[in-house]
Design a protein around this motif. Structure first.
Motif, PDB file in Angstrom:
ATOM      1  N   TYR A 130     -28.397   2.295 -40.620  1.00 17.88           N
ATOM      2  CA  TYR A 130     -27.226   2.841 -41.301  1.00 17.88           C
ATOM      3  C   TYR A 130     -27.296   4.362 -41.388  1.00 17.88           C
ATOM      4  N   TYR A 309     -23.167   7.175 -48.706  1.00 19.74           N
ATOM      5  CA  TYR A 309     -24.539   7.513 -48.320  1.00 19.74           C
ATOM      6  C   TYR A 309     -25.371   7.911 -49.532  1.00 19.74           C
ATOM      7  N   TYR A 312     -26.522   4.905 -51.280  1.00 23.28           N
ATOM      8  CA  TYR A 312     -27.430   4.078 -50.470  1.00 23.28           C
ATOM      9  C   TYR A 312     -28.856   4.625 -50.437  1.00 23.28           C
TER      10      TYR A 312
END
Length: 386
Positions: A130, A309, A312
């Motif tokens: 990712y 992001y 995450y």
């Protein structure tokens, strides 16, 4: 500390020694932490780990009172917030050894662990599918021998930055000026070498070496025995040619959960290679800034990506390094509106929010460490008393 505050649970704020009226580095931030602590029932004491009296586990700490800063001899706290930032290896080794001894001998716990340097963080993230699209290709600098090969691959040059540096110090943009598009291989060695960046004191550097070998020798002296990483130089500038990045602050909240505190755009001075505030940059609100630089569909996408992001990354790093209390994430956006993760910092600053006038984020950025400390201390005290 008055009588009512004496019963408060205590948070120690660890600081490196500094010269001045107050012998520690972040007096303004520590004052704000102390005021937030008083508001939320946490007593805050500020000290360097080098000031500890090991015979009785006390320390001459600074406490902010209604009369200003006072120095008091106090027992070591159960919990400490590590805000030490180091100016050299000697200070790093001495202070880290004192922190390790404090934890082992006095059973002091840290609010969160510190992350390792840029190279280790890159290695921790690079295999995540990712995140891999937003990670610039990164190598460990092993000497100038590998620079020529890298310079031949990247037209815009290379960016050299210290493995453990902060505030944009000791950074270099290395650019080999090709005489023609067809030049490759050994012919590149005859091309002028331009170096732009900042030195150890955050002062601007600009050198042009007609003979690149002289420039490579200068780089070797500049690096010395320090650890550096190499990345492709990314064009991360405004339409006016000013370097910029986006700082996002993620913090643990009063329940110990990751929370989005805020973000700001940092804009550097023209012709600078960094946008850090310590290097003369300024901070502005993100949404209007992106609206001024990109088409509306790009701006909306970038805001969404920044939040995704940022949400995450902290748990991913925490799973590898242990409990972390806050993380500063620096993102770049290139001319094609592509997002890049530039840096991750476990001891982030928060002055950007005062500059942008985002008072809620500014307040939250100071109160969250106090609220998370209260959460940790309540858990710790409950466990001790049971």
């Amino acid at each position: 500390m008055n009588a009512s505050e004496a019963s408060y649970p205590t948070l120690g704020v660890l600081q490196c020694e500094a010269k001045g009226v107050l012998p520690f580095t972040e007096a303004a931030y520590c004052r704000r932490l102390s005021i937030a602590g008083r508001k939320h029932g946490i007593h805050v004491m500020v000290f360097s780990p080098l000031w500890i009296h090991w015979n009785n586990h006390t320390v001459h700490a600074f406490v902010y009172t209604k009369s200003g800063w006072e120095r008091q001899n106090l027992p070591l706290p159960a919990l400490a917030y590590d805000r030490c930032t180091y100016t050299d290896n000697r200070q790093y080794r001495k202070t880290r050894a004192a922190i390790a001894r404090m934890m082992e001998q006095a059973n002091v716990r840290l609010l969160g662990v510190g992350l390792r340097g840029k190279w280790e963080i890159y290695r921790s993230l690079r295999n995540d599918s990712y995140l891999s699209p937003i990670l610039p290709p990164t190598r460990l600098f092993t000497g100038v021998a590998n620079l020529v090969d890298q310079l031949s691959r990247f037209q815009e040059g290379l960016f050299l930055k210290p493995h453990g540096g902060t505030h944009g110090k000791s950074t270099l943009h290395i650019h080999l000026h090709r005489n023609s598009e067809e030049e490759t291989g050994s012919k590149l060695i005859s091309s002028p070498l331009e170096l732009r960046g900042r030195d150890d004191n955050n002062e601007a550097i600009h050198h042009l070496f007609p003979c690149p070998q002289e420039g490579f020798a200068w780089i070797e002296r500049f690096v010395g025995n320090r650890k550096f990483i190499i990345q492709p130089y990314l064009s991360l500038a405004t339409q006016e040619g000013e370097p910029f990045d986006i700082r996002v602050l993620m913090q643990k909240d009063e329940n110990g959960r990751w929370d989005f505190t805020g973000m700001a755009a940092r804009i550097g001075q023209p012709n600078s290679v960094t946008s850090n505030l310590h290097g003369g940059g300024r901070a502005v609100p993100v949404i209007p800034f992106l609206a001024s630089q990109f088409e509306p569909n790009h701006g909306q996408r970038l805001i969404k990506q920044l939040r995704q992001y940022s949400k995450y990354i902290p748990p991913l790093l925490e799973a590898q390094y242990g409990r972390i209390s806050e993380i500063g994430l620096d993102f770049g956006i290139d001319l094609d509106a592509r997002l890049w993760l530039l840096e991750v910092n476990s001891k982030p600053g928060r002055s950007v929010f005062r500059q942008t006038g985002e008072h809620e984020a500014a307040l939250k950025s100071v109160e969250n460490p106090i609220l998370y400390a209260r959460h940790m201390l309540v858990r710790y005290l409950r466990r001790v008393s049971s």
